[in-house]
Design an enzyme around this catalytic site. Structure first.
Site, PDB file in Angstrom:
ATOM      1  N   SER A  44       0.683  -1.121  -0.135  1.00 54.75           N
ATOM      2  CA  SER A  44       0.002  -0.135  -0.070  1.00 54.75           C
ATOM      3  C   SER A  44       0.849   1.401  -0.023  1.00 54.75           C
ATOM      4  O   SER A  44       0.457   2.420  -0.074  1.00 54.75           O
ATOM      5  CB  SER A  44      -0.887   0.081   1.100  1.00 54.75           C
ATOM      6  OG  SER A  44      -2.017  -0.627   0.919  1.00 54.75           O
ATOM      7  N   LYS A  47      -0.241   3.710  -2.806  1.00 56.11           N
ATOM      8  CA  LYS A  47      -1.005   4.826  -2.539  1.00 56.11           C
ATOM      9  C   LYS A  47      -0.226   6.200  -2.532  1.00 56.11           C
ATOM     10  O   LYS A  47      -0.907   7.224  -2.670  1.00 56.11           O
ATOM     11  CB  LYS A  47      -1.934   4.575  -1.617  1.00 56.11           C
ATOM     12  CG  LYS A  47      -2.715   3.337  -1.752  1.00 56.11           C
ATOM     13  CD  LYS A  47      -3.770   2.854  -0.610  1.00 56.11           C
ATOM     14  CE  LYS A  47      -4.591   1.842  -0.815  1.00 56.11           C
ATOM     15  NZ  LYS A  47      -4.144   0.493  -0.478  1.00 56.11           N
ATOM     16  N   SER A 104      -6.333   3.115   4.107  1.00 55.45           N
ATOM     17  CA  SER A 104      -5.672   2.438   3.033  1.00 55.45           C
ATOM     18  C   SER A 104      -6.645   1.763   2.137  1.00 55.45           C
ATOM     19  O   SER A 104      -6.551   0.656   1.691  1.00 55.45           O
ATOM     20  CB  SER A 104      -4.512   1.408   3.573  1.00 55.45           C
ATOM     21  OG  SER A 104      -3.746   1.227   2.410  1.00 55.45           O
TER      22      SER A 104
END
Length: 463
Positions: A44, A47, A104
């Site tokens: 993640s 992101k 997330s």
């Protein structure tokens, strides 16, 4: 070597997934590293780039915080963690950003990708192009959320660069990374980043985890006039990862400099992805001479990544084991680690999927001579604060960039002095296109912000 560092290295050596780095965010000096250029899965941390692209769209005015982001069936079907908006629904850009930073949310990352790029695959290509422009030479994106894909790779050093770039390029949006929670309907959604509010000076940035990647964390901290960005990848658990980062912040924040300009990473011209509903750009426009010239433009990178690009990294069939293949160890020692982050280099930006026409004007004797004359009137290179608008392979091309910026900038650059600075790039030379003559940092930054509103990419720095 301190006892603390010895413990860190011993722990890292016992875990083949581990990689870490701490960078002085004001000078670019590497304060600590362990396998900083080894390939890892970002999970993640992906992101962060999705948010960089979103911030860029906000700054350019293509979208606003209140713009509605539609949630497709594809986005709604992403696995947790997710915000859980049903297909056909929508959220604001601000809500999507907050969901990425706190929970997330995979569904919101995909929704933003489709909204900004037309499709997630195309947006991932734009993310990779942006990574190259920022000097993240070992990072490849295949999706916007970090869900498992064996071709989606990065390094600890590249993630440090991205963390610094987010804070440096978007100070108006960076504070979102420090939010502890946000309200969505009846839900109060807390931040996964446990260091915010518990470690002095920490102001973000992002956690990440998949089974293949282990537990990842990029952390920014500022205190007592010092500033660092740390990266821990491949942790064995969330608690172990957080404990390692706490140790790194405690050990290396006092070693960071209180001086430096903090302008470490050039903000380069990038393709402007159309919003999904926009009309596609004709192929002929994408291949026009102006666009081809813009694609060949080279980005200025003041915080380069060391080492060659690994072959096969772009293969969709890259075996998962290759993600942790050992690379030859770089020269150890403080001098070698510092040089890896501070020497000047340039990395070509690959051809983007789309770039708006007329990024660089046609070169004519008239416009080239106008800027050349202005530049040669100077008896020496301007000192103090300058604005850089790009880097070109020839002096004439750099002068063309300066003339284009002057034409667009109008009164903003009325008193500015255009000049090109030659810099070595191996056996070749590159030319930095800059404007000087600004009284102080505030004047340079204000002029740069005014240029951005007129469509001229730039960044302010101390000459």
């Amino acid at each position: 070597m301190s006892a603390l560092l010895a413990v860190n290295v011993e722990t890292a050596s016992a875990n083949p997934k581990y990689a870490g780095i701490v960078v002085d965010a004001k000078t670019g000096k590497v304060l600590y590293s362990e396998d900083p250029d080894g390939l890892r899965y970002p999970a993640s941390l992906t992101k962060m780039m999705t948010l960089y692209m979103t911030f860029e769209a906000l700054e350019s005015g293509r979208i606003s915080l209140d713009s509605r982001v539609p949630v497709s069936a594809n986005a709604a079907a992403e696995p947790p963690t997710k915000l859980g908006v049903r297909a056909g629904g929508s959220v604001t850009v601000e809500q999507a950003m907050q969901a990425l930073i706190t929970r997330s949310a995979n569904d919101m990352a995909t929704a933003l990708a489709e909204y900004l790029g037309g499709s997630e695959a195309r947006f991932a290509q734009l993310m990779t192009n942006k990574a190259r422009a920022l000097g993240m030479t070992r990072t490849t994106y295949r999706n916007a959320n970090g869900l498992p894909n064996t071709a989606q790779m990065t390094t600890a050093r590249d993630q440090a660069r991205l963390g610094i770039a987010l804070r440096q390029h978007f100070p108006q949006y960076y504070p979102y990374f420090s939010i502890r929670s946000f309200q969505f309907g009846k839900q109060t959604i807390g931040n996964h980043n446990r260091l915010i509010g518990t470690v002095r000076g920490v102001d973000g940035i992002k956690t990440g985890y998949t089974r293949a990647s282990g537990f990842n964390l990029v952390t920014s901290a500022q205190a007592d006039g010092r500033s660092i960005v740390g990266v821990v990848m491949g942790g064995t658990s969330g608690g172990a990862r957080d404990a390692q980062m706490r140790k790194l912040v405690a050990a290396y924040m006092p070693k960071a400099s209180t001086g430096g300009s903090s302008n470490l990473i050039a903000q380069t011209r990038s393709p402007a992805p159309p919003i999904a509903a926009s009309v596609p750009v004709p192929v002929m426009a994408q291949n026009s001479p102006a666009v081809v010239a813009a694609r060949d433009e080279v980005a200025s990178l003041d915080l380069p990544n060391a080492g060659p690009l690994p072959s096969g990294r772009y293969s969709e069939k890259l075996p998962g084991a290759a993600a942790y293949a050992s690379e030859p160890k770089a020269q150890r020692g403080a001098a070698a680690l510092s040089a890896a982050m501070t020497r000047t280099a340039a990395v070509p930006t690959p051809a983007p999927a789309y770039m708006p026409p007329a990024s660089i004007p046609e070169q004519t004797a008239e416009n080239t001579d106008k800027v050349t004359t202005a530049s040669t009137r100077q008896t020496s290179t301007p000192s103090g604060w300058v604005i850089q608008i790009g880097v070109s392979p020839t002096r004439d091309a750099a002068m063309g960039l300066l003339q284009s910026a002057q034409d667009k900038g109008g009164q903003v650059l009325r008193s500015a002095k255009p000049f090109a600075v030659a810099v070595a790039n191996g056996s070749n030379q590159l030319y930095r296109a800059r404007f000087g003559g600004f009284g102080d940092q505030k004047d340079a930054i204000n002029a740069c912000n005014a240029l951005k509103k007129k469509g001229v990419a730039c960044w302010a720095a101390m000459q």
